[in-house]
Design an enzyme around this catalytic site. Structure first.
Site, PDB file in Angstrom:
ATOM      1  CB  CYS A 265      13.711   5.416   8.488  1.00 33.30           C
ATOM      2  SG  CYS A 265      12.831   4.662   7.118  1.00 33.30           S
TER       3      CYS A 265
HETATM    4  N1  LIG Z   1       9.349   5.660   3.597  1.00 33.68           N
HETATM    5  C1  LIG Z   1      10.640   5.401   3.591  1.00 33.68           C
HETATM    6  O1  LIG Z   1      11.463   6.266   3.294  1.00 33.68           O
HETATM    7  C2  LIG Z   1      11.163   4.011   3.916  1.00 33.68           C
HETATM    8  C3  LIG Z   1      12.478   3.685   3.571  1.00 33.68           C
HETATM    9  C4  LIG Z   1      12.951   2.411   3.840  1.00 33.68           C
HETATM   10  C5  LIG Z   1      12.126   1.495   4.485  1.00 33.68           C
HETATM   11  N2  LIG Z   1      10.866   1.840   4.847  1.00 33.68           N
HETATM   12  C6  LIG Z   1      10.055   0.823   5.505  1.00 33.68           C
HETATM   13  O2  LIG Z   1       9.157   0.261   4.558  1.00 33.68           O
HETATM   14  C7  LIG Z   1       7.909  -0.086   5.184  1.00 33.68           C
HETATM   15  C8  LIG Z   1       6.764   0.625   4.482  1.00 33.68           C
HETATM   16  O3  LIG Z   1       6.931   2.025   4.643  1.00 33.68           O
HETATM   17  P1  LIG Z   1       6.217   3.080   3.705  1.00 33.68           P
HETATM   18  O4  LIG Z   1       6.915   4.374   3.988  1.00 33.68           O
HETATM   19  O5  LIG Z   1       6.169   2.590   2.291  1.00 33.68           O
HETATM   20  O6  LIG Z   1       4.757   3.081   4.323  1.00 33.68           O
HETATM   21  P2  LIG Z   1       3.452   3.820   3.755  1.00 33.68           P
HETATM   22  O7  LIG Z   1       2.617   4.150   4.927  1.00 33.68           O
HETATM   23  O8  LIG Z   1       3.855   4.907   2.795  1.00 33.68           O
HETATM   24  O9  LIG Z   1       2.723   2.699   2.898  1.00 33.68           O
HETATM   25  C9  LIG Z   1       2.260   1.528   3.426  1.00 33.68           C
HETATM   26  C10 LIG Z   1       1.062   1.066   2.620  1.00 33.68           C
HETATM   27  O10 LIG Z   1       0.697  -0.221   3.137  1.00 33.68           O
HETATM   28  C11 LIG Z   1      -0.722  -0.303   3.129  1.00 33.68           C
HETATM   29  N3  LIG Z   1      -1.135  -1.384   4.029  1.00 33.68           N
HETATM   30  C12 LIG Z   1      -1.198  -1.395   5.378  1.00 33.68           C
HETATM   31  N4  LIG Z   1      -1.587  -2.614   5.813  1.00 33.68           N
HETATM   32  C13 LIG Z   1      -1.779  -3.379   4.719  1.00 33.68           C
HETATM   33  C14 LIG Z   1      -2.170  -4.735   4.513  1.00 33.68           C
HETATM   34  N5  LIG Z   1      -2.432  -5.538   5.541  1.00 33.68           N
HETATM   35  N6  LIG Z   1      -2.280  -5.182   3.256  1.00 33.68           N
HETATM   36  C15 LIG Z   1      -2.013  -4.369   2.204  1.00 33.68           C
HETATM   37  N7  LIG Z   1      -1.622  -3.089   2.321  1.00 33.68           N
HETATM   38  C16 LIG Z   1      -1.496  -2.611   3.570  1.00 33.68           C
HETATM   39  C17 LIG Z   1      -1.176   1.085   3.542  1.00 33.68           C
HETATM   40  O11 LIG Z   1      -2.527   1.304   3.163  1.00 33.68           O
HETATM   41  C18 LIG Z   1      -0.167   1.963   2.759  1.00 33.68           C
HETATM   42  O12 LIG Z   1      -0.652   2.290   1.484  1.00 33.68           O
HETATM   43  C19 LIG Z   1       8.071   0.306   6.651  1.00 33.68           C
HETATM   44  O13 LIG Z   1       8.509  -0.799   7.367  1.00 33.68           O
HETATM   45  C20 LIG Z   1       9.175   1.350   6.607  1.00 33.68           C
HETATM   46  O14 LIG Z   1       9.885   1.428   7.828  1.00 33.68           O
HETATM   47  C21 LIG Z   1      10.350   3.075   4.548  1.00 33.68           C
END
Ligand SMILES: NC(=O)c1ccc[n+]([C@@H]2O[C@H](COP(=O)([O-])OP(=O)(O)OC[C@H]3O[C@@H](n4cnc5c(N)ncnc54)[C@H](O)[C@@H]3O)[C@@H](O)[C@H]2O)c1
Length: 422
Positions: A265
């Site tokens: 982030c």
């Molecule tokens: N990690 C954090 O602390 C956090 C906090 C707030 C917001 N976010 C935002 O949330 C979003 C997700 O982040 P995250 O940390 O959960 O990511 P992550 O990498 O932990 O998880 C994402 C998941 O999505 C899956 N994926 C990718 N493409 C896909 C598709 N087409 N269909 C289905 N599944 C798919 C991946 O295999 C993975 O398991 C991002 O935009 C991030 O910026 C993250």
């Protein structure tokens, strides 16, 4: 296109990562029927077998949710979900926002979309994505009309991995919809699983909320990092200053200096903001300056390491340094954008013999090299320096007090008796 008003699942979560999995488990624990969908078959299998891939969800919590929660790689099942939340990554590729995951997820959801479904994007992104990117893909793939046949909104995620106080359920959730019906449906869905919702007037505003929150952190971290570097030159103890300033009960929020910013982030989201404002020919000057300062911290730390070793008559390129904590933040294993990677690269370039100690990170690979993992806490004295980069809570159980080794703590943690601080 299928018409379906009787849905088997209350919620479908697309992307079962740090954001999607806690949402799925919370909803299942609140008695909603939940389908998890991910393209990573290993992850889906793990989750279905009760093995949590993230620290914030324990295996017990996951297993307890299984009565109401099932995961799949079969996208067809998405047509059985009343509400669909998309929480896929939005990284930077070549320093540019990479919406390919959101687009692919939107196409998959669109192919399986049925009338009356509600689609909510939670991935962090630039203002306009819901209307300009998500909806066109959903409409094209489904032949349905957003706002009439199906409903759409955006809700930024505020999950803070490793935070024991502010969890998914008790953190207020900002929500928005593209029209009144969408907003009402989205609000009623989140109210069934979360303590407090905060409604904003449109999806652009909701998208911008997340960028404001993270840009605010980014800029303030840069301010304190710059002051830390200046204080060092002026022989002022920055930690003494920060700790005293934070006793002011109003008008001041404390930020700590550190070895740089990491994670999915803080280093990434301000780039999404800059990308959007460049479209109107305007840079976000605060963001650019903050990036410059925060990105300079790994080199600053390595220069400090050199100076401290010099003071102790140890030569950098014949020294042995143990990196303590290499995940980007405490108490988790996430390595994304961790400043430890840059610091390790810089130290390797200078031919320093480095190892790492991190109870959460099983493998630490830098520029193709696998860095040796230290697991024996009795060998700390074999190193010239313990360089603390991430203050995992578990470090408080380690005995640092009688060590003769130099301890350079870049994180200002209160439980490490360091010989040197940033
Ligand atoms: N990690 C954090 O602390 C956090 C906090 C707030 C917001 N976010 C935002 O949330 C979003 C997700 O982040 P995250 O940390 O959960 O990511 P992550 O990498 O932990 O998880 C994402 C998941 O999505 C899956 N994926 C990718 N493409 C896909 C598709 N087409 N269909 C289905 N599944 C798919 C991946 O295999 C993975 O398991 C991002 O935009 C991030 O910026 C993250």
């Amino acid at each position: 296109m299928v018409s379906n008003t009787e849905f088997k699942y209350d919620l479908g979560v697309v992307g079962l990562g740090y954001v999607g999995l806690p949402l799925a488990v919370e909803a299942a624990t609140s008695s909603l029927k939940v389908l998890g969908f991910d393209i990573n078959s290993e992850r889906v299998e793990m989750i279905n077998n009760g093995h949590s891939p993230i620290e914030d969800i324990s295996n017990e919590e996951l297993s307890q949710s299984h009565k109401n929660f099932h995961s799949t790689i079969e996208s067809k099942e998405l047509s059985q979900c009343r509400n669909i939340v998309i929480s896929v990554p939005t990284p930077l590729t070549d320093y540019q926002p990479d919406l390919s995951y959101v687009i692919n997820a939107a196409k998959t959801v669109g192919e399986n979309l049925v009338k009356n479904q509600v689609v909510i994007l939670e991935s962090t992104t630039y203002p306009g994505t819901t209307v300009e990117v998500l909806i066109p893909n959903l409409e094209k793939m489904s032949g349905l009309k957003a706002g009439e046949d199906f409903f759409v909104g955006y809700s930024p995620e505020r999950i803070d991995p490793g935070n024991e106080v502010w969890k998914f359920k008790n953190t207020p959730k900002v929500i928005s919809g593209i029209n009144n019906v969408s907003t009402e449906k989205i609000q009623s869905f989140y109210e069934s699983i979360i303590d407090e919702t905060v409604l904003v007037k449109g999806t652009k505003e909701a998208e911008m909320v997340k960028l404001l929150e993270n840009t605010y952190r980014h800029v303030n971290i840069a301010l304190i990092n710059e002051l830390a570097m200046l204080c060092k030159m002026l022989d002022i103890d920055i930690w003494e200053v920060v700790n005293a300033a934070k006793t002011k009960p109003f008008g001041f929020e404390s930020f700590k200096p550190g070895p740089g910013v990491g994670g999915h982030c803080i280093p990434v989201d301000p780039e999404y903001l800059s990308f959007k404002t460049r479209q109107i020919g305007k840079p976000v000057r605060f963001v650019e300056l903050a990036q410059e300062i925060n990105n300079s911290m790994p080199l600053y730390v390595v220069n400090q390491v050199n100076e401290i070793l010099n003071k102790n008559k140890i030569i950098l390129n014949s020294s042995k340094i143990l990196l303590m904590g290499v995940a980007y933040k405490k108490d988790i294993s996430d390595m994304r954008e961790s400043p430890a990677i840059d610091i390790a690269e810089l130290l390797l370039d200078k031919e320093v013999d480095i190892s790492y100690y991190d109870p959460y990170v099983e493998e630490f690979k830098v520029s193709g090299h696998i860095i040796d993992r230290e697991v024996d806490t009795n060998s700390f004295e074999d190193y010239d320096m313990l360089l603390v980069l991430t203050p995992h809570s578990k470090f408080s159980q380690l005995e640092f007090n009688n060590l003769k080794t130099i301890i350079f703590d870049t994180t200002g943690s209160d439980f490490i008796k360091s010989t040197e601080r940033i």
